[in-house]
Design an enzyme around this catalytic site. Structure first.
Site, PDB file in Angstrom:
ATOM      1  N   THR A  37       0.900  -1.129  -0.114  1.00 19.59           N
ATOM      2  CA  THR A  37      -0.073  -0.012  -0.071  1.00 19.59           C
ATOM      3  C   THR A  37       0.837   1.276  -0.067  1.00 19.59           C
ATOM      4  OG1 THR A  37      -1.796  -1.276   1.175  1.00 19.59           O
ATOM      5  CG2 THR A  37      -1.766   1.038   1.379  1.00 19.59           C
ATOM      6  N   GLY A  38       0.298   2.354  -0.724  1.00 19.96           N
ATOM      7  CA  GLY A  38       1.121   3.465  -0.617  1.00 19.96           C
ATOM      8  C   GLY A  38       1.298   4.399  -1.882  1.00 19.96           C
ATOM      9  N   SER A  39       1.911   5.177  -1.981  1.00 16.90           N
ATOM     10  CA  SER A  39       2.308   5.855  -3.292  1.00 16.90           C
ATOM     11  C   SER A  39       3.434   5.287  -3.972  1.00 16.90           C
ATOM     12  CB  SER A  39       2.604   7.476  -3.180  1.00 16.90           C
ATOM     13  OG  SER A  39       3.903   7.542  -2.104  1.00 16.90           O
ATOM     14  N   GLY A  95       6.312  -0.850  -0.282  1.00 17.90           N
ATOM     15  CA  GLY A  95       7.118   0.241   0.271  1.00 17.90           C
ATOM     16  C   GLY A  95       7.431   0.225   1.630  1.00 17.90           C
ATOM     17  N   ALA A  96       7.982   1.514   2.246  1.00 15.90           N
ATOM     18  CA  ALA A  96       8.227   1.629   3.651  1.00 15.90           C
ATOM     19  C   ALA A  96       8.458   2.869   3.926  1.00 15.90           C
ATOM     20  CB  ALA A  96       9.725   0.946   3.765  1.00 15.90           C
ATOM     21  N   LYS A 107       6.905   0.655   9.000  1.00 14.39           N
ATOM     22  CA  LYS A 107       5.828   0.605   7.996  1.00 14.39           C
ATOM     23  C   LYS A 107       4.494   1.302   8.620  1.00 14.39           C
ATOM     24  CE  LYS A 107       5.288  -2.393   5.030  1.00 14.39           C
ATOM     25  NZ  LYS A 107       4.839  -1.299   4.053  1.00 14.39           N
ATOM     26  N   GLY A 109       2.696   4.261   7.623  1.00 16.82           N
ATOM     27  CA  GLY A 109       2.385   5.632   7.391  1.00 16.82           C
ATOM     28  C   GLY A 109       0.811   5.835   6.560  1.00 16.82           C
ATOM     29  N   GLU A 116      -0.702  -5.455   5.841  1.00 14.29           N
ATOM     30  CA  GLU A 116       0.807  -5.756   5.200  1.00 14.29           C
ATOM     31  C   GLU A 116       1.547  -6.867   5.815  1.00 14.29           C
ATOM     32  OE1 GLU A 116       1.222  -0.929   3.746  1.00 14.29           O
ATOM     33  OE2 GLU A 116       2.310  -1.670   5.460  1.00 14.29           O
TER      34      GLU A 116
HETATM   35  C1  5RP Z   1       1.337   1.879   4.250  1.00 16.26           C
HETATM   36  C2  5RP Z   1       2.880   1.670   4.192  1.00 16.26           C
HETATM   37  C3  5RP Z   1       3.524   2.289   2.948  1.00 16.26           C
HETATM   38  O1  5RP Z   1       4.472   1.316   2.401  1.00 16.26           O
HETATM   39  C4  5RP Z   1       4.601   3.496   3.555  1.00 16.26           C
HETATM   40  O2  5RP Z   1       3.955   4.338   4.297  1.00 16.26           O
HETATM   41  C5  5RP Z   1       5.417   4.061   2.425  1.00 16.26           C
HETATM   42  O3  5RP Z   1       4.369   4.854   1.695  1.00 16.26           O
HETATM   43  P1  5RP Z   1       4.699   5.616   0.409  1.00 16.26           P
HETATM   44  O4  5RP Z   1       5.199   4.648  -0.550  1.00 16.26           O
HETATM   45  O5  5RP Z   1       3.610   6.450   0.201  1.00 16.26           O
HETATM   46  O6  5RP Z   1       5.867   6.515   0.695  1.00 16.26           O
HETATM   47  O7  5RP Z   1       3.537   1.390   5.008  1.00 16.26           O
HETATM   48  O8  5RP Z   1       1.004   1.436   5.341  1.00 16.26           O
END
Ligand code: 5RP
Length: 239
Positions: A37-39, A95-96, A107, A109, A116
């Site tokens: 999940t995430g951008s 992602g992280a 993780k 965010g 996850e």
């Molecule tokens: C979501 C996560 C994402 O992997 C992490 O927040 C990174 O997000 P992004 O790719 O938007 O920077 O752990 O719960």
């Protein structure tokens, strides 16, 4: 991959797109892929959809770690399976918020940390995709997300304070954010996590904690790090 040194510096979004595309190398045709999940993962999903459309990599589908990723996958026509419908996954791509030189991560965010961790645990290999801003020597600069059962919130805030952390309930539109699992998120500021394995085990044992956002037991096997010079592939030693 090497870039022309005279080319203009890449933005963070461009670095995310770069590693999203690079992750396709870890996907085999016909597989069911674990999707985070995430951008940055959104870039991976879009790259996957493009590869499907061009018939380069046709996967059987995905197991998704959030409602948001599920919607994006389905919008691209990629089938999403329930985790219980499938067995072990070959690969999980996510992602992280932070990743260290041992492959340990923070993780959550995007508030999807529990699912996850579930999908990561179902996969043989965790491929972390991240731009270089996520690389740290010691975890803790990013406020640590912890999914909690709301009735335990105030006691858990006191438990983190005893460790020197300041835990705050994550808000959305002025009210506590509700996760896909119907729970709340604490963001803990001011921690320095020197021993992620011990820390993860300790916090997971506190009553009311659903999941702590330290991924040490489910650490990355490989990190594709987006840098101005291109994608750096970092393989972590097996313990
Ligand atoms: C979501 C996560 C994402 O992997 C992490 O927040 C990174 O997000 P992004 O790719 O938007 O920077 O752990 O719960």
């Amino acid at each position: 991959m090497n870039r022309d040194p005279s080319a203009p510096a890449m933005t963070q979004d461009e670095l995310k797109a770069l590693v999203g595309r690079a992750a396709l190398a870890y996907v085999e045709p016909g597989q069911i892929v674990g999707v985070g999940t995430g951008s940055t993962v959104n870039c991976f999903i879009d790259a996957l959809a493009q590869a499907q459309a061009q018939a380069q990599t046709r996967i059987a589908g995905a197991v998704s770690s959030s409602e948001a990723s599920t919607q994006r996958l389905r919008a691209h026509g990629i089938a999403v399976f329930d985790a219980n419908e499938v067995g072990e996954l070959a690969v999980y791509i996510d992602g992280a918020d932070e990743i260290d030189p041992r492959g340990y991560m923070i993780k959550g965010g995007g508030a999807a940390l529990t699912r996850e961790k579930i999908v990561a645990a179902q996969a043989r290999r965790f491929v972390c995709i991240a731009d270089q801003s996520k690389w740290v020597q010691t975890l803790g600069r990013f406020p640590l997300p912890v999914e909690v059962i709301p009735m335990a919130t105030q006691r858990l805030i006191r438990q983190f304070a005893a460790l020197g952390g300041e835990a705050r309930v994550r808000l959305r539109d002025g009210v506590p954010l509700v996760t896909d699992n119907g729970q709340h998120i604490l963001d803990v500021h001011g921690l320095r996590i020197a021993d992620p394995v011990a820390f993860e085990s300790m916090v997971n044992d506190w009553p009311g904690v659903v999941t702590v956002g330290v991924f040490a037991h489910q650490r990355a096997h490989v990190c594709l790090l987006g840098t101005p010079e291109g994608v750096r592939t970092i393989a972590f030693d097996t313990p």
